[in-house]
Design an enzyme around this catalytic site. Structure first.
Site, PDB file in Angstrom:
ATOM      1  N   ASP A 124     -10.294  -4.158   1.234  1.00 14.06           N
ATOM      2  CA  ASP A 124     -10.291  -4.541   2.155  1.00 14.06           C
ATOM      3  C   ASP A 124     -10.829  -3.207   3.076  1.00 14.06           C
ATOM      4  O   ASP A 124     -10.498  -1.943   3.622  1.00 14.06           O
ATOM      5  CB  ASP A 124      -8.795  -4.283   3.099  1.00 14.06           C
ATOM      6  CG  ASP A 124      -8.996  -4.968   4.576  1.00 14.06           C
ATOM      7  OD1 ASP A 124     -10.382  -5.107   5.050  1.00 14.06           O
ATOM      8  OD2 ASP A 124      -8.214  -4.815   5.022  1.00 14.06           O
ATOM      9  N   GLY A 175      -1.308  -5.354  11.095  1.00 17.26           N
ATOM     10  CA  GLY A 175      -0.739  -6.353  10.391  1.00 17.26           C
ATOM     11  C   GLY A 175       1.530  -5.917   9.633  1.00 17.26           C
ATOM     12  O   GLY A 175       1.217  -7.141   9.792  1.00 17.26           O
ATOM     13  N   MET A 176       0.586  -5.054   8.965  1.00 18.24           N
ATOM     14  CA  MET A 176       0.980  -4.939   8.399  1.00 18.24           C
ATOM     15  C   MET A 176       2.108  -3.869   9.268  1.00 18.24           C
ATOM     16  O   MET A 176       3.314  -3.130   7.813  1.00 18.24           O
ATOM     17  CB  MET A 176       0.602  -3.677   7.035  1.00 18.24           C
ATOM     18  CG  MET A 176       0.572  -5.319   6.537  1.00 18.24           C
ATOM     19  SD  MET A 176       1.748  -6.101   5.568  1.00 18.24           S
ATOM     20  CE  MET A 176       2.933  -4.615   4.992  1.00 18.24           C
ATOM     21  N   GLY A 177       2.788  -3.349  10.139  1.00 18.44           N
ATOM     22  CA  GLY A 177       3.060  -2.345  10.774  1.00 18.44           C
ATOM     23  C   GLY A 177       2.372  -1.311  11.944  1.00 18.44           C
ATOM     24  O   GLY A 177       1.511  -1.683  12.142  1.00 18.44           O
ATOM     25  N   VAL A 194       2.005   2.708  12.796  1.00 15.00           N
ATOM     26  CA  VAL A 194       1.537   3.725  12.497  1.00 15.00           C
ATOM     27  C   VAL A 194       1.996   5.381  13.793  1.00 15.00           C
ATOM     28  O   VAL A 194       1.421   4.777  14.483  1.00 15.00           O
ATOM     29  CB  VAL A 194       0.588   4.152  12.011  1.00 15.00           C
ATOM     30  CG1 VAL A 194       0.013   5.363  11.066  1.00 15.00           C
ATOM     31  CG2 VAL A 194       0.089   3.394  10.409  1.00 15.00           C
ATOM     32  N   LYS A 208       4.031   4.921   8.444  1.00 22.07           N
ATOM     33  CA  LYS A 208       3.629   3.416   8.698  1.00 22.07           C
ATOM     34  C   LYS A 208       5.476   2.591   8.573  1.00 22.07           C
ATOM     35  O   LYS A 208       5.534   2.523   7.516  1.00 22.07           O
ATOM     36  CB  LYS A 208       2.352   3.237   7.874  1.00 22.07           C
ATOM     37  CG  LYS A 208       2.392   1.938   8.031  1.00 22.07           C
ATOM     38  CD  LYS A 208       0.804   1.251   6.269  1.00 22.07           C
ATOM     39  CE  LYS A 208       0.216   0.032   7.055  1.00 22.07           C
ATOM     40  NZ  LYS A 208      -0.114  -0.090   5.601  1.00 22.07           N
TER      41      LYS A 208
END
Length: 618
Positions: free
Chosen positions: A134, A22-24, A26, A41
């Site tokens: 998380d 969800g955040m990019g 890698v 990332k």
């Protein structure tokens, strides 16, 4: 800006994609300035225009910059190019804990070792006023050397409290609001207070830590359901099934789990550092003896079924010694050479084909793979007595081969070179192979060399059009090439040269993949494999042989010695054996082609029967 292997991002060369979230996404990349590999990332350009996503991305960078601990992935810096931002992170090799758990529970001692390091990482974060929010197996990396790394602080929160965290929390306030709404954790590991939408704190991490420790021991999540709503109900209303914990779990660890998973956080363990102490004491319980690793009742039942299947009551004891040697990595110098047989069950029989090798071994010797009759790849972990995972991938699956890092398998099927993750998921096609292919080698840089009817083909790590490295020379009486294998460093490849005149017999050659220079190494033999002991292992006349091999001059020294007299060798010279770096050898006997023989610490026998000169191979 699209990042694909071969493109550049600032001072970094992109090598391959390692995954997206969800955040990019890698990527593995090479730092041209410092000569090291890193993880990039990358926040997509579209997300960079979103103020909230950008704040959350910058928040992760600030959090990581504030943490310095051997069990937490390191931030090297931030890079930006053409409006695209990327975090430059430590590249952590190895499986995620989720990938390892896909193969079954960890042995109790290993589970406690992993948990102790994870608790130390969380303790360092909490002491800096940071809660991860998380913690889950997918965010825990297991390096080959045993080091555990906690990753992905993308939704972490800096707590406003007395001491070191207060000023950092004040400076990060806009970011924290965004981070708090971006994610509320992953359902099976969310604490009851997170489920209720209450503000989380360090005790929420302790709950998730308890979930991870339970899953490592029991082999299944502490709280699960067929749908997210059922998982939430389990978290709020039910206790984990404590009977699934192995019988060898120390009472102190059972109490620790119950304290970590108390639904009322006021009754929960207050400091994760206390968990690290409990685990350290459990690992060195009282007298200093290591925690016993007896198998849980379910595994004992599986052992009995297998013992009945193979009708050898003594096999279990022999396997017990063998499994200890495999788990311990490279065996000690005085470890015995141990042999035993694996008899695949009737529903998953080993199938050997006329032109391929159908057994494979991971480089660290922990996992075996073989092809079965229904087009399956069967993967067996040496710390379990039954096949760990079965994948039906096509009727013509052949020549399984583990990646150097052991996380995936390559294989031939439907006129294509394909790969599949050991942890699961669909197969991926790397290249179409219109020419008949019979063997392959996987290099340390991710490239794969395939022996086909055209010659030796090189396929990039990310897949694509094959590059022809070498073709048979008809003027020299060469008809085909086969069975390539990389030498250490990946610069050179050993392979078999099949002559046009069968009476001449196959020979072994070496190819420099950079200069394309090649020459003969041995005048007889097939399926060459280099052993870290400084020997060349090869097949000839239905047997395995070895000869001393000099890596500097790429020459064989002295006379070969027969090491294993009964190995199944196909008509094209492909021998059914595999060799791991820790000295484990597996092979299919020619006289019993439905069984797999395992030899542990085989290198000791190799050293004794074929000693090297005083000069060692680096």
């Amino acid at each position: 800006m699209t990042l694909v292997p071969g493109t550049r991002f600032g001072g970094y060369e992109v090598l391959e994609s390692l995954g997206a979230g969800g955040m990019g996404e890698v990527f593995r990349a090479r730092d041209a300035r410092l000569g090291r590999e890193v993880a990039l990332k990358v926040l997509p350009a579209a997300a960079s225009a979103d103020p909230e996503r950008l704040l959350q991305f910058e928040h992760e960078a600030r959090v990581l910059a504030s943490l310095n601990h051997p069990n937490i992935g390191t931030l090297h810096g931030i890079e930006e190019e053409n409006g695209v931002q990327a975090l430059v992170l430590e590249l952590v090799e190895g499986d995620t804990l989720a990938e390892r758990l896909a193969l079954g529970p960890l042995p109790p001692r290993q589970a406690l070792q992993v948990a102790q390091q994870l608790a130390s990482a969380l303790e360092a974060a909490h002491e800096s006023g940071v809660v991860h929010l998380d913690v889950k197996p997918g965010n825990v990396k297991l390096r080959p050397d045993g080091t555990v790394k906690l990753l992905d602080f993308g939704v972490a929160r800096v707590l406003e409290r007395a001491g070191v965290g207060r000023e950092r929390a004040r400076r990060s306030a806009p970011t924290l609001a965004t981070a708090a709404t971006a994610s509320n954790g992953t359902p099976p590991y969310m604490s009851p207070e997170q489920v209720h939408g209450m503000p989380p704190d360090s005790r929420s991490d302790i709950w998730a830590f308890g979930c991870v420790l339970y899953e490592m021991l029991a082999g299944r999540p502490a709280f699960e359901g067929a749908a997210p709503a059922e998982t939430v109900a389990a978290i709020l209303e039910r206790e984990p099934d404590w009977s699934l914990l192995p019988s060898a779990t120390p009472p102190a660890v059972r109490r620790l789990l119950q304290r970590c998973l108390a639904k009322d956080r006021n009754e929960r363990l207050r400091h994760v550092g206390d968990a690290a102490i409990e685990l350290r004491e459990a690992l060195h319980a009282g007298s200093g003896r290591p925690v016993q690793t007896d198998e849980e009742p379910a595994a004992v039942r599986r052992r009995r079924r297998i013992a009945l299947r193979v009708v050898l009551a003594s096999l279990a004891a022999l396997l017990g010694l063998g499994l200890w040697l495999v788990r311990s990595g490279t065996p000690p110098a005085d470890a015995p050479v141990t042999r035993f047989e694996i008899v695949p069950p009737p529903d998953l029989p080993l199938v050997v084909r006329a032109h391929t090798s159908d057994v494979a071994l991971s480089r660290n010797g922990s996992h075996l793979a073989y092809t079965s009759a229904d087009g399956s790849l069967v993967i067996r972990s040496f710390d379990r007595l039954e096949p760990a995972r079965l994948r039906r991938l096509g009727s013509d699956v052949s020549h399984p081969l583990f990646a150097p890092n052991g996380r995936s398998l390559a294989f031939f099927s439907e006129a294509a070179l394909q790969t599949v993750s050991v942890a699961g998921g669909p197969a991926r096609t790397l290249a179409r192979l219109e020419d008949a292919a019979s063997a392959m080698a996987w290099g340390p840089d991710g490239t794969i060399v395939v022996a086909s009817s055209r010659g030796l083909l090189r396929i990039p790590s990310g897949g694509g059009e094959p590059d022809v490295l070498a073709v048979p020379d008809a003027a020299l009486g060469e008809a085909a090439f086969g069975t390539p294998s990389f030498l250490p460093g990946g610069r050179a490849v050993l392979f078999t040269v099949h002559p046009a005149a069968p009476e001449d017999g196959p020979r072994i050659a070496v190819l420099d993949v950079v200069t394309r220079f090649r020459r003969d190494v041995l005048g007889v033999g097939t399926r060459p494999v280099y052993a870290p002991t400084g020997h060349l292992v090869f097949a000839h006349d239905d047997a395995l042989h070895a000869v001393v091999f000099d890596l500097e001059t790429l020459t064989a020294e002295g006379e070969p010695v027969t090491m294993v007299p009964d190995v199944l060798v196909n008509a094209n010279g492909t021998a059914n054996f595999a060799l791991a770096d820790n000295g484990t050898l597996v092979y299919v006997p020619g006289t019993a082609p439905r069984r797999i023989v395992v030899v542990l610490n085989w290198f000791e026998e190799l050293r004794q029967r074929l000693p090297r000169k005083a000069r060692s191979v680096s």
